[in-house]
Design an enzyme around this catalytic site. Structure first.
Site, PDB file in Angstrom:
ATOM      1  N   GLU A  99       7.276   0.628   5.383  1.00  0.00           N
ATOM      2  CA  GLU A  99       6.609  -0.372   6.211  1.00  0.00           C
ATOM      3  C   GLU A  99       6.760  -1.738   5.559  1.00  0.00           C
ATOM      4  O   GLU A  99       6.789  -1.846   4.325  1.00  0.00           O
ATOM      5  CB  GLU A  99       5.114   0.008   6.312  1.00  0.00           C
ATOM      6  CG  GLU A  99       4.265  -0.942   7.133  1.00  0.00           C
ATOM      7  CD  GLU A  99       2.795  -0.513   7.192  1.00  0.00           C
ATOM      8  OE1 GLU A  99       2.485   0.668   6.870  1.00  0.00           O
ATOM      9  OE2 GLU A  99       1.947  -1.360   7.530  1.00  0.00           O
ATOM     10  N   HIS A 131       0.823  -1.209   0.000  1.00  0.00           N
ATOM     11  CA  HIS A 131       0.000   0.000   0.000  1.00  0.00           C
ATOM     12  C   HIS A 131       0.852   1.252   0.000  1.00  0.00           C
ATOM     13  O   HIS A 131       2.056   1.209   0.246  1.00  0.00           O
ATOM     14  CB  HIS A 131      -0.999   0.018   1.163  1.00  0.00           C
ATOM     15  CG  HIS A 131      -0.400   0.061   2.542  1.00  0.00           C
ATOM     16  ND1 HIS A 131      -0.134  -1.075   3.281  1.00  0.00           N
ATOM     17  CD2 HIS A 131      -0.015   1.099   3.319  1.00  0.00           C
ATOM     18  CE1 HIS A 131       0.372  -0.724   4.454  1.00  0.00           C
ATOM     19  NE2 HIS A 131       0.466   0.594   4.514  1.00  0.00           N
ATOM     20  N   GLU A 181      -8.670   4.810   9.521  1.00  0.00           N
ATOM     21  CA  GLU A 181      -8.145   4.586   8.175  1.00  0.00           C
ATOM     22  C   GLU A 181      -9.150   3.924   7.256  1.00  0.00           C
ATOM     23  O   GLU A 181     -10.075   3.230   7.703  1.00  0.00           O
ATOM     24  CB  GLU A 181      -6.884   3.722   8.242  1.00  0.00           C
ATOM     25  CG  GLU A 181      -7.124   2.347   8.809  1.00  0.00           C
ATOM     26  CD  GLU A 181      -5.842   1.510   8.836  1.00  0.00           C
ATOM     27  OE1 GLU A 181      -4.892   1.903   9.537  1.00  0.00           O
ATOM     28  OE2 GLU A 181      -5.812   0.464   8.176  1.00  0.00           O
TER      29      GLU A 181
END
Lengths: 145, 145
Positions: free
Chosen positions: B134, B7, B43
């Protein structure tokens, strides 16, 4: 219709050093590299994965080739980091026109040439929640290669 | 091994407004939404495409839920925009350990819980060319959904 994350554009001061970071740290290899004189960048494309639309997602590492390029100005202001994101579409012309019709500023009158012979345009980051957003149609009709 | 762009994390002040921008402008729909109290964010995950490793690539739109969250501090400094990028792997523990062994700072001692029950960790942006990075292992063994 936007059918994939085509790439994440990352601006850097030293392309060779950044390519080596991504290779040594994650094992990502250079898929393609080129100089785009119009954009004022030297770039390396690292292919990360294939995508369900027949294309692929890349990291695009960008080093400015001249001080008046937009990437050079961006680096001087922001330092290294994510410069833009790009969505892939089979029809950059149609999608850009449709998006312009919704009040989002499209930065080019006509798509220009991007990585690997693709046709690209950009949307104004101030109209896109601070995200410089590119639309890309690959050179090959089937997606990428 | 990192096998996909999992993402792109985008920080915003108003999640509902940003979700509506992505829906109205591009046709992207919310695939999943949640509050992550530990991360201090609300989110929405917008699925953009499937990936060749059996997973998927998303946009992750993030609104802070409290002023002391890292995303709130980042927004106060930078304004809205791309906050981080995430790579998917089947083995976040092994990859984080291997990357730490190369001298890149890993921000968590052990992976924490991310979107949709995934296990995540972050790499220090100063060790990654300015890019907060991440690593994600999805909850489901096969990738995503």
């Amino acid at each position: 219709m936007l059918t994939r994350i085509d790439h994440i554009g990352i601006a850097c001061f030293d392309l060779d050093r950044t390519v080596e970071f991504y290779r040594a740290t994650y094992g990502f290899e250079v898929f393609h590299s080129e100089v785009n004189e119009e954009q004022g960048v030297r770039e390396a494309m690292l292919k990360i994965n294939d995508t369900g639309d027949g294309g692929a997602s890349y990291l695009q590492l960008l080093e400015p080739t001249r001080e008046d390029s937009t990437v050079a100005k961006w680096l001087a202001k922001n330092g290294e980091g994510v410069h833009h994101i790009a969505f892939g579409t089979a029809d950059v012309d149609g999608d850009a026109a449709a998006i312009a019709g919704k009040g989002v500023r499209v930065l080019y009158d006509q798509p220009r040439i991007g990585s690997m012979g693709s046709r690209i345009t950009f949307l104004h980051p101030k109209d896109c929640g601070g995200v410089l957003t590119e639309l890309v149609t690959s050179a090959e009709p089937s997606g990428e290669h």
